[in-house]
Design an enzyme around this catalytic site. Structure first.
Site, PDB file in Angstrom:
ATOM      1  CB  CYS A   1     -34.459   7.618  14.194  1.00 56.28           C
ATOM      2  SG  CYS A   1     -36.249   7.553  13.999  1.00 56.28           S
TER       3      CYS A   1
ATOM      4  CG  HIS B   1     -33.784   2.677  13.141  1.00 56.72           C
ATOM      5  ND1 HIS B   1     -33.304   3.111  14.357  1.00 56.72           N
ATOM      6  CD2 HIS B   1     -35.060   3.127  13.060  1.00 56.72           C
ATOM      7  CE1 HIS B   1     -34.250   3.781  14.993  1.00 56.72           C
ATOM      8  NE2 HIS B   1     -35.327   3.812  14.228  1.00 56.72           N
TER       9      HIS B   1
ATOM     10  CD  GLU C   1     -30.097   1.333  14.496  1.00 58.04           C
ATOM     11  OE1 GLU C   1     -30.974   1.745  15.278  1.00 58.04           O
ATOM     12  OE2 GLU C   1     -29.654   2.008  13.547  1.00 58.04           O
TER      13      GLU C   1
END
EC number: 6.3.5.2
Length: 506
Positions: free
Chosen positions: A80, A162, A164
């Site tokens: 990002c 993202h 994650e």
């Protein structure tokens, strides 16, 4: 230990990057975006990850970093804001998007990445976009909004979403591609390895002759710490103190003390309940209560051992989420609340501090405990805060309120165990609210306390969702509590996730 360095630019998801890498067996640690380049070089990381963040690379005062220096150390991944920073500093162009991309979106990969499908559901949260990639870089994925979603160059991978977060499909595969495909890192972070590393670290820090004082709380973290140190140093050098601070659950002190003796800890029980309750008198602010409890703990410890012994260290079960929640980040994170193992300690300690599991998440601590041979029933107790019931009695703590809370909590937890729900829940407890309501019990008017039930699911305490009990369970537990516990005439259930709330109310 060699692993991955994650530089935090202020994203609320930074900790999840570390969490996901560790789940796959790759050691990782988080540092400020300002962490010195030479310190990174000394660590010789397999890879460096630049986290997301709330800023624009063009804003005055936005967090910056010389990414060219980082590329000379190891492969770099940008997430990002990290992708925008790489683009901006390496000669590409970043602009403000006409329409912000936020939440669930889809990206299409033009160049295949191992384990990731051509069309991927992802979680985005950004207002700036890459308009032009740096020279030598290739755009390898685009969003449905026709913006670059990923790019790759020599030793660099960057994504505008993202990987994650759980909302991103195949996010773990993308991180694994960076860790193994680009960085060639071995997946060697596991419980046996962790145990060996922490035993050696404890031996090196404490030395060959110093003794350690361990404050036991009855919870998993301090129990694992005491067991680890006993393994590393020997029981004769590890002096455990289990304090009855008057803030434990019903019958907990006696039961836990017996279990400590059973697993071979060198432990002494101390009844200091009057000291704690006296110190808490008149205090209603949660921060004040936490810090008061931390101060009294140290005072009690100071009186609880033979000062002729060469005790130089105080051990605590501080975890990585505790540290994260207690430290403000320049990149944008803010202090949520001081943790009793961090901010609650007085500045002038007479002992040095040793925190063996400070860099571990809760599930890693449990895995470590199993590796150390601790029984399952001790490892899978629900987390219990160091300040105990003091932060579950909102407002001032009194003996009367504590008794009400202990009885109600016992009813609640007993029902969870009886119905086979206890092990499905990360943490469950009762909270006594500082309000009373009118009720009717036995044809008489009552004016008694409101009790809140809390139950959450989580994997590491960083985020949590409220547990979806069946309505019949809530009905029956509410009836049991209002019938059995004198002083409660209303029960409510907390349906707040983390974020926006924290797991504990105070």
């Amino acid at each position: 230990m060699r692993g991955f360095v994650i530089l935090d630019f202020g994203s609320q998801f930074t900790q999840l990057i570390a969490r996901r890498l560790r789940e796959m067996g790759f050691y990782s640690e988080i540092h400020s975006f300002e962490y010195p380049t030479e310190e990174i070089r000394k660590k010789n990381p397999y890879g460096i990850i630049l986290s997301g963040g709330p800023n624009s690379v063009y804003e005055a005062g936005s967090p910056q970093r010389n990414v060219a220096e980082l590329r000379n150390i190891s492969p770099v991944m940008g997430v990002c804001y990290g992708m925008q920073l790489l683009t901006h500093q390496l000669g590409g162009k970043v602009t403000r998007a006409e329409h912000r991309e936020y939440g669930l979106n889809y990206v299409t990969w033009s160049s295949p990445v191992q384990g990731v499908p051509e069309r991927q559901k992802v979680w985005m949260s950004h207002g700036d976009v890459v308009e032009k990639a740096p020279e030598g870089f290739k755009i390898i994925a685009n969003s449905d909004g026709h913006h670059p979603a990923a790019m790759q160059g020599p030793g660099v991978l960057a994504v505008q979403f993202h990987p994650e977060v759980a909302h991103t499909d195949h996010g773990m595969d993308l991180l694994k591609y960076f860790a193994q495909g680009m960085c060639k890192a071995p997946a060697d972070w596991d419980a046996p390895h962790i145990k060996d590393i922490l035993i050696k670290e404890a031996q090196d820090k404490v030395g060959p002759t110093d003794h350690v004082l361990v404050g036991l709380s009855g919870g998993v973290d301090s129990t694992v710490v005491a067991t680890l140190l006993t393994k590393a140093l020997g029981a004769e050098r590890v002096h455990c103190v289990f304090v009855d601070n008057g803030l434990l659950r019903k019958n907990e002190y006696e039961a836990v003390l017996e279990s400590y003796h059973r697993i071979g800890l060198n432990v002494r029980g101390v009844d200091a309940s009057e000291e704690f309750l006296s110190a808490l008198q008149g205090k209603s602010d949660p921060e004040d209560k936490r810090k008061t409890i931390g101060r009294v703990f140290i005072e009690v410890f100071d009186k609880s051992y033979d000062h002729k012994l060469p005790i130089k260290w105080l051990a605590q079960g501080t975890l990585y989420p505790d540290v994260i929640e207690s430290v403000s980040s320049v990149g944008g994170s803010v202090t949520i609340k001081s943790h009793h193992n961090v901010g609650g300690l007085p500045e002038k300690m007479k002992l040095g501090l040793v925190e063996p599991v400070r860099e571990l998440f809760k599930d890693e601590v449990r895995a470590l405990g199993a590796q150390l041979g601790l029984p399952k029933e001790m490892l899978w107790r629900h987390p219990f805060p160091g300040p105990g019931l003091a932060i579950r009695v909102l407002g001032e703590v009194t003996k009367e309120k504590l008794q009400i809370l202990k009885e109600a909590d016992d009813v609640y937890i007993s029902e969870l165990r009886r119905r086979g729900l206890y092990e499905k829940i990360w943490q469950a407890f009762c909270v006594l609210l500082p309000v009373k309501t009118v009720g009717v019990q036995g044809d008489s008017r009552t004016y008694d306390h409101v009790l809140a039930l809390r139950a959450v699911t989580s994997s590491d305490g960083m985020t949590a969702d409220w547990y979806p009990f069946e309505f019949q369970f809530l009905r029956e537990v509410s009836n049991l509590i209002t019938n059995k516990v004198k002083g409660v005439n209303r029960v409510v259930y907390d349906v707040t996730s983390k974020p926006p709330g924290t797991i504990e109310w105070e």
